[in-house]
Motif scaffolding. Structure first.
Motif, PDB file in Angstrom:
ATOM      1  N   VAL A   7      -1.388  19.439 -12.269  1.00 51.48           N
ATOM      2  CA  VAL A   7      -0.601  20.592 -11.849  1.00 51.48           C
ATOM      3  C   VAL A   7      -0.582  20.664 -10.343  1.00 51.48           C
ATOM      4  N   ARG A   8       0.352  21.392  -9.840  1.00 49.39           N
ATOM      5  CA  ARG A   8       0.568  21.512  -8.402  1.00 49.39           C
ATOM      6  C   ARG A   8      -0.655  21.979  -7.618  1.00 49.39           C
ATOM      7  N   PRO A   9      -1.397  22.989  -8.084  1.00 45.05           N
ATOM      8  CA  PRO A   9      -2.554  23.434  -7.293  1.00 45.05           C
ATOM      9  C   PRO A   9      -3.613  22.357  -7.089  1.00 45.05           C
ATOM     10  N   GLY A  10      -3.766  21.454  -8.049  1.00 47.01           N
ATOM     11  CA  GLY A  10      -4.757  20.384  -7.910  1.00 47.01           C
ATOM     12  C   GLY A  10      -4.443  19.480  -6.732  1.00 47.01           C
ATOM     13  N   LEU A  11      -3.193  19.131  -6.559  1.00 47.83           N
ATOM     14  CA  LEU A  11      -2.778  18.291  -5.437  1.00 47.83           C
ATOM     15  C   LEU A  11      -2.932  19.049  -4.123  1.00 47.83           C
ATOM     16  N   ALA A  12      -2.558  20.318  -4.106  1.00 47.12           N
ATOM     17  CA  ALA A  12      -2.698  21.126  -2.889  1.00 47.12           C
ATOM     18  C   ALA A  12      -4.164  21.281  -2.505  1.00 47.12           C
ATOM     19  N   ARG A  13      -5.052  21.484  -3.497  1.00 51.91           N
ATOM     20  CA  ARG A  13      -6.490  21.597  -3.203  1.00 51.91           C
ATOM     21  C   ARG A  13      -7.034  20.295  -2.643  1.00 51.91           C
ATOM     22  N   ASP A  14      -6.543  19.175  -3.155  1.00 55.53           N
ATOM     23  CA  ASP A  14      -6.999  17.876  -2.675  1.00 55.53           C
ATOM     24  C   ASP A  14      -6.668  17.710  -1.191  1.00 55.53           C
ATOM     25  N   VAL A  15      -5.461  18.032  -0.803  1.00 57.83           N
ATOM     26  CA  VAL A  15      -5.064  17.916   0.606  1.00 57.83           C
ATOM     27  C   VAL A  15      -5.876  18.858   1.462  1.00 57.83           C
ATOM     28  N   SER A  16      -6.077  20.069   0.972  1.00 56.90           N
ATOM     29  CA  SER A  16      -6.858  21.045   1.725  1.00 56.90           C
ATOM     30  C   SER A  16      -8.292  20.562   1.928  1.00 56.90           C
ATOM     31  N   ALA A  17      -8.894  20.008   0.877  1.00 58.45           N
ATOM     32  CA  ALA A  17     -10.275  19.520   0.982  1.00 58.45           C
ATOM     33  C   ALA A  17     -10.370  18.318   1.912  1.00 58.45           C
ATOM     34  N   ALA A  18      -9.379  17.453   1.888  1.00 56.55           N
ATOM     35  CA  ALA A  18      -9.414  16.227   2.688  1.00 56.55           C
ATOM     36  C   ALA A  18      -9.046  16.454   4.147  1.00 56.55           C
ATOM     37  N   THR A  19      -8.135  17.405   4.393  1.00 57.77           N
ATOM     38  CA  THR A  19      -7.611  17.566   5.751  1.00 57.77           C
ATOM     39  C   THR A  19      -7.824  18.943   6.351  1.00 57.77           C
ATOM     40  N   GLY A  20      -8.130  19.934   5.507  1.00 54.10           N
ATOM     41  CA  GLY A  20      -8.222  21.309   5.995  1.00 54.10           C
ATOM     42  C   GLY A  20      -6.859  21.955   6.145  1.00 54.10           C
ATOM     43  N   ALA A  25       2.409  21.493  -3.155  1.00 49.80           N
ATOM     44  CA  ALA A  25       2.530  20.168  -3.758  1.00 49.80           C
ATOM     45  C   ALA A  25       3.877  19.541  -3.415  1.00 49.80           C
ATOM     46  N   ASP A  26       4.930  20.346  -3.430  1.00 49.90           N
ATOM     47  CA  ASP A  26       6.253  19.815  -3.094  1.00 49.90           C
ATOM     48  C   ASP A  26       6.278  19.275  -1.667  1.00 49.90           C
ATOM     49  N   ALA A  27       5.644  19.999  -0.746  1.00 46.86           N
ATOM     50  CA  ALA A  27       5.593  19.548   0.649  1.00 46.86           C
ATOM     51  C   ALA A  27       4.759  18.276   0.780  1.00 46.86           C
ATOM     52  N   ILE A  28       3.691  18.180   0.019  1.00 41.28           N
ATOM     53  CA  ILE A  28       2.831  16.991   0.072  1.00 41.28           C
ATOM     54  C   ILE A  28       3.607  15.764  -0.398  1.00 41.28           C
ATOM     55  N   VAL A  29       4.334  15.898  -1.496  1.00 44.49           N
ATOM     56  CA  VAL A  29       5.131  14.779  -2.007  1.00 44.49           C
ATOM     57  C   VAL A  29       6.205  14.407  -0.987  1.00 44.49           C
ATOM     58  N   ARG A  30       6.877  15.400  -0.440  1.00 48.91           N
ATOM     59  CA  ARG A  30       7.913  15.142   0.569  1.00 48.91           C
ATOM     60  C   ARG A  30       7.327  14.434   1.783  1.00 48.91           C
ATOM     61  N   ASP A  31       6.156  14.928   2.266  1.00 49.12           N
ATOM     62  CA  ASP A  31       5.511  14.320   3.436  1.00 49.12           C
ATOM     63  C   ASP A  31       5.034  12.899   3.142  1.00 49.12           C
ATOM     64  N   ALA A  32       4.531  12.664   1.928  1.00 45.87           N
ATOM     65  CA  ALA A  32       4.095  11.317   1.550  1.00 45.87           C
ATOM     66  C   ALA A  32       5.273  10.353   1.570  1.00 45.87           C
ATOM     67  N   GLY A  37       0.388   9.825   6.393  1.00 41.73           N
ATOM     68  CA  GLY A  37      -0.750   9.106   5.816  1.00 41.73           C
ATOM     69  C   GLY A  37      -1.654   9.974   4.957  1.00 41.73           C
ATOM     70  N   ALA A  38      -1.972  11.195   5.419  1.00 47.17           N
ATOM     71  CA  ALA A  38      -2.856  12.074   4.651  1.00 47.17           C
ATOM     72  C   ALA A  38      -2.195  12.507   3.348  1.00 47.17           C
ATOM     73  N   ALA A  39      -0.906  12.809   3.409  1.00 44.87           N
ATOM     74  CA  ALA A  39      -0.186  13.210   2.195  1.00 44.87           C
ATOM     75  C   ALA A  39      -0.073  12.031   1.228  1.00 44.87           C
ATOM     76  N   ALA A  40       0.187  10.843   1.762  1.00 44.47           N
ATOM     77  CA  ALA A  40       0.284   9.648   0.910  1.00 44.47           C
ATOM     78  C   ALA A  40      -1.056   9.349   0.242  1.00 44.47           C
TER      79      ALA A  40
END
Length: 147
Positions: A7-20, A25-32, A37-40
């Motif tokens: 689900v979307r929150p899982g991906l958003a939490r991952d980015v937050s934990a890795a990068t702060g 999730a939509d923005a992460i996919v778009r940025d990847a 690099g961090a989004a990918a």
């Protein structure tokens, strides 16, 4: 199913934990897709986690097809990236399971629930639910009388 991973929150939490950094999730996919690099890396971790989760389903049920709907099921990278990653987690030399997008996208679950409405299966489930609810009220009332 595995609500924390696909689900979307899982991906958003991952980015937050890795990068702060906070991102949807939509923005992460778009940025990847745009080369961030961090989004990918976050999307790559997500695909690996989803592959591991679905490999468990394959190991237990050996389905012909797994259909995804809702959440991030509209992300095209899933349908090539996940099957490419699940082989190390499957306890077989060959995997014939196909990963497919739900025909009606993220509305498939709602359509399925609506389709049950009025069927005999729905009436049985509904009557059992009502019976259990009435039994719970009866037991609660008896408990008050005993006090």
């Amino acid at each position: 199913m595995h609500r924390d991973i696909p689900v979307r929150p899982g991906l958003a939490r991952d980015v937050s934990a890795a990068t702060g950094r906070t991102a949807t999730a939509d923005a992460i996919v778009r940025d990847a897709r745009a080369g961030d690099g961090a989004a990918a890396a976050a999307l790559d971790r997500y695909l690996t986690r989803l592959a591991r989760a679905l490999a468990t389903v394959i190991n237990v049920l050996d389905p012909d097809v797994i259909v995804l709907g809702g959440g991030l099921s509209n992300v095209d990278e899933i349908y090539l990236g996940v099957p490419a990653r699940w082989a190390p987690f499957v306890f077989s030399d060959e995997v014939h399971t196909r990963l497919a997008r739900a025909r009606h996208g993220d509305t498939s679950g709602v359509r399925g629930a609506a389709r049950l409405w009025g069927t005999s299966e729905f009436r049985i489930l509904n009557s059992e639910f009502r019976r259990q609810k009435a039994e719970g009220r009866r037991q609660k009332a008896e408990g008050r009388r005993q006090k």
